[in-house]
Design an enzyme around this catalytic site. Structure first.
Site, mmCIF file in Angstrom:
data_model
loop_
_atom_site.group_PDB
_atom_site.id
_atom_site.type_symbol
_atom_site.label_atom_id
_atom_site.label_comp_id
_atom_site.label_asym_id
_atom_site.label_seq_id
_atom_site.Cartn_x
_atom_site.Cartn_y
_atom_site.Cartn_z
ATOM 1 N N CYS A 236 -7.800 14.097 1.225
ATOM 2 C CA CYS A 236 -7.257 12.997 0.427
ATOM 3 C C CYS A 236 -8.289 11.883 0.412
ATOM 4 O O CYS A 236 -9.465 12.111 0.781
ATOM 5 C CB CYS A 236 -5.893 12.535 0.937
ATOM 6 S SG CYS A 236 -5.891 11.787 2.574
ATOM 7 N N ASN B 106 -7.702 9.808 4.435
ATOM 8 C CA ASN B 106 -7.439 10.638 5.630
ATOM 9 C C ASN B 106 -6.602 9.899 6.679
ATOM 10 O O ASN B 106 -6.781 10.076 7.881
ATOM 11 C CB ASN B 106 -8.734 11.181 6.266
ATOM 12 C CG ASN B 106 -8.499 12.260 7.327
ATOM 13 O OD1 ASN B 106 -9.178 12.307 8.346
ATOM 14 N ND2 ASN B 106 -7.536 13.118 7.126
ATOM 15 N N CYS C 253 -3.054 9.126 5.462
ATOM 16 C CA CYS C 253 -1.673 9.340 4.988
ATOM 17 C C CYS C 253 -1.416 10.808 4.642
ATOM 18 O O CYS C 253 -0.820 11.551 5.423
ATOM 19 C CB CYS C 253 -1.375 8.447 3.784
ATOM 20 S SG CYS C 253 -1.507 6.677 4.141
ATOM 21 N N ARG C 254 -1.879 11.238 3.460
ATOM 22 C CA ARG C 254 -1.468 12.558 2.977
ATOM 23 C C ARG C 254 -2.142 13.721 3.688
ATOM 24 O O ARG C 254 -1.468 14.676 4.109
ATOM 25 C CB ARG C 254 -1.761 12.668 1.463
ATOM 26 C CG ARG C 254 -0.904 11.784 0.603
ATOM 27 C CD ARG C 254 -1.478 11.653 -0.788
ATOM 28 N NE ARG C 254 -2.751 10.925 -0.782
ATOM 29 C CZ ARG C 254 -3.528 10.746 -1.820
ATOM 30 N NH1 ARG C 254 -3.177 11.267 -2.991
ATOM 31 N NH2 ARG C 254 -4.645 10.065 -1.724
ATOM 32 N N SER C 255 -3.469 13.691 3.830
ATOM 33 C CA SER C 255 -4.122 14.881 4.404
ATOM 34 C C SER C 255 -3.844 15.072 5.897
ATOM 35 O O SER C 255 -3.725 16.216 6.342
ATOM 36 C CB SER C 255 -5.624 14.932 4.087
ATOM 37 O OG SER C 255 -6.337 13.863 4.644
ATOM 38 N N ASP D 260 -0.455 9.210 -3.879
ATOM 39 C CA ASP D 260 -0.873 8.387 -2.743
ATOM 40 C C ASP D 260 0.266 7.439 -2.351
ATOM 41 O O ASP D 260 0.653 6.584 -3.151
ATOM 42 C CB ASP D 260 -2.111 7.591 -3.169
ATOM 43 C CG ASP D 260 -2.737 6.830 -2.025
ATOM 44 O OD1 ASP D 260 -2.114 6.761 -0.948
ATOM 45 O OD2 ASP D 260 -3.846 6.315 -2.209
HETATM 46 P P1 4NP Z 1 -4.504 8.686 1.800
HETATM 47 O O1 4NP Z 1 -4.016 7.207 1.446
HETATM 48 O O2 4NP Z 1 -5.612 9.008 0.837
HETATM 49 O O3 4NP Z 1 -3.285 9.529 1.541
HETATM 50 O O4 4NP Z 1 -4.928 8.668 3.255
HETATM 51 C C1 4NP Z 1 -4.887 6.120 1.449
HETATM 52 C C2 4NP Z 1 -5.179 5.482 2.636
HETATM 53 C C3 4NP Z 1 -6.022 4.384 2.634
HETATM 54 C C4 4NP Z 1 -6.562 3.936 1.446
HETATM 55 C C5 4NP Z 1 -6.275 4.590 0.265
HETATM 56 C C6 4NP Z 1 -5.437 5.684 0.269
HETATM 57 N N1 4NP Z 1 -7.407 2.787 1.428
HETATM 58 O O5 4NP Z 1 -7.818 2.373 0.354
HETATM 59 O O6 4NP Z 1 -7.718 2.261 2.511
#
Ligand code: 4NP
Length: 155
Positions: free
Chosen positions: A10, A13, A15-17, A126
């Site tokens: 993702c 790294n 939240c989703r992955s 996301d």
């Molecule tokens: P993820 O979500 O891609 O599912 O881990 C996000 C976590 C942090 C950020 C963006 C998406 N960020 O911009 O910090």
């Protein structure tokens, strides 16, 4: 070629992955073949490297009796594309970013997770800027897609 290593991808790294890594590991272990796969996750971005998952992802996993609290954020790198058999991406941006990081044609290893898992050509949205509902929705898609992936590569 049999698939023995999977990288969940993702953006951050956190939240989703990490949720996908934990849920997929749980699903293969509950089917009795946890030792058949190397399972990791990474982000295309590097803002959170070294951190644990977002507390909302940890708590969503815990709601389903899965502990992802010990996972550590890392950034995807070019060498990963030689080391892993399959890259399961949460959204189309992750796919484009994977291809840019890979630096050469690994297109046959880079897939949209939900589509590869039989849910159709949909993204796992996301949840970072939303509330608990977005994390639970991501969990439900991840669980369903994981079952589809397992049926596809491990049966
Ligand atoms: P993820 O979500 O891609 O599912 O881990 C996000 C976590 C942090 C950020 C963006 C998406 N960020 O911009 O910090």
């Amino acid at each position: 070629m049999a698939i023995s290593s999977i990288m969940f991808v993702c953006l951050g790294n956190i939240c989703r992955s990490p949720l996908a890594e934990g849920v997929f590991r749980h699903e293969v272990e509950s089917r009795g073949f946890g030792d058949r796969f190397v399972i990791e996750s990474a982000g295309t971005g590097g803002w959170h490297v070294g951190n644990g998952p977002d507390m909302r992802a940890i708590n969503t996993a815990l709601d389903h009796d899965i502990d992802i609290s010990q996972q550590t954020c890392r950034q995807l790198n070019r060498a990963d594309f030689q080391a892993f058999d399959l890259f399961l991406c949460m959204d189309d941006d992750n796919i484009a970013d994977c291809k840019a990081i890979a630096g050469r044609d690994y297109d046959d290893k880079i897939m949209l997770f939900a589509e590869y898992g039989g849910l159709g050509k949909v993204e796992i949205a996301d949840p970072y800027y939303g509330g608990h509902d977005g994390f639970e929705a991501a969990y439900q898609m991840i669980k369903a897609a994981s079952a589809g992936v397992i049926a596809r590569i491990a049966s």
